[in-house]
Design an enzyme around this catalytic site. Structure first.
Site, PDB file in Angstrom:
ATOM      1  N   CYS A   1       8.427  50.479  54.529  1.00 41.64           N
ATOM      2  CA  CYS A   1       8.317  50.745  55.962  1.00 41.64           C
ATOM      3  C   CYS A   1       7.962  52.215  56.210  1.00 41.64           C
ATOM      4  O   CYS A   1       8.783  53.110  55.979  1.00 41.64           O
ATOM      5  CB  CYS A   1       9.647  50.372  56.620  1.00 41.64           C
ATOM      6  SG  CYS A   1       9.846  50.936  58.315  1.00 41.64           S
TER       7      CYS A   1
ATOM      8  N   CYS B   1      10.231  54.029  58.600  1.00 39.56           N
ATOM      9  CA  CYS B   1      11.530  54.266  57.958  1.00 39.56           C
ATOM     10  C   CYS B   1      11.479  55.534  57.103  1.00 39.56           C
ATOM     11  O   CYS B   1      12.404  56.351  57.129  1.00 39.56           O
ATOM     12  CB  CYS B   1      11.925  53.083  57.084  1.00 39.56           C
ATOM     13  SG  CYS B   1      12.153  51.535  57.956  1.00 39.56           S
TER      14      CYS B   1
END
Length: 109
Positions: A33, A36
Site C-alpha cells: 500500500c 501506507c
C-alpha cells in the site's frame, strides 16, 4: 517497514486491549500500500512524541485479515484508537501529524 513499532496479531491486540493501561493506537496497513508507506513515518513520529500518553502498534492486514474484518477496516491505512478497551476513534487514509495528534487526543479524554 514498521519503524520498530510492535506488530500485533489477533491475540496480541486482544491482550493489549485487556491489559494495557494507556490508550492504544493501531495503524492497519499492508506492505504493498503506497499511502501506507507514505503515512508510516508520520505515525512513527507521533508514536515517539506521545509514547508517555499512549501505546502505538501496527497490524498488517495481509497477515491478519480476520482482525481487520472484526474492526471493519475496509481501506488502508486506517488508524484506530482504543481507550479502556473500547474503540473511540478512527481515521482512514494518510493523516498529517496534527490530525494524528488530535485523533490520539480523543483517546486521552
Amino acid at each position: 517497514m514498521n519503524h520498530s513499532l510492535p506488530a500485533l496479531d489477533d491475540h496480541g491486540l486482544e491482550a493489549a486491549l485487556e491489559f494495557g493501561t494507556k490508550p492504544l493506537v493501531v495503524d492497519f496497513w499492508a506492505p504493498w500500500c503506497g499511502p501506507c508507506r507514505t503515512a508510516m513515518p508520520t505515525f512513527a513520529q507521533i508514536a515517539g512524541e506521545m509514547a508517555d500518553q499512549a501505546e502505538f502498534a501496527t497490524v498488517n492486514v495481509d497477515e491478519n485479515p480476520a482482525l481487520a474484518g472484526r474492526y471493519d477496516v475496509r481501506s488502508i491505512p486506517t488508524v484506530l484508537v482504543f481507550s479502556r478497551g473500547a474503540l473511540v476513534g478512527r481515521s482512514i487514509g494518510a493523516q498529517s501529524a496534527d490530525q494524528l495528534r488530535q485523533l490520539v487526543g480523543a483517546g486521552l479524554r
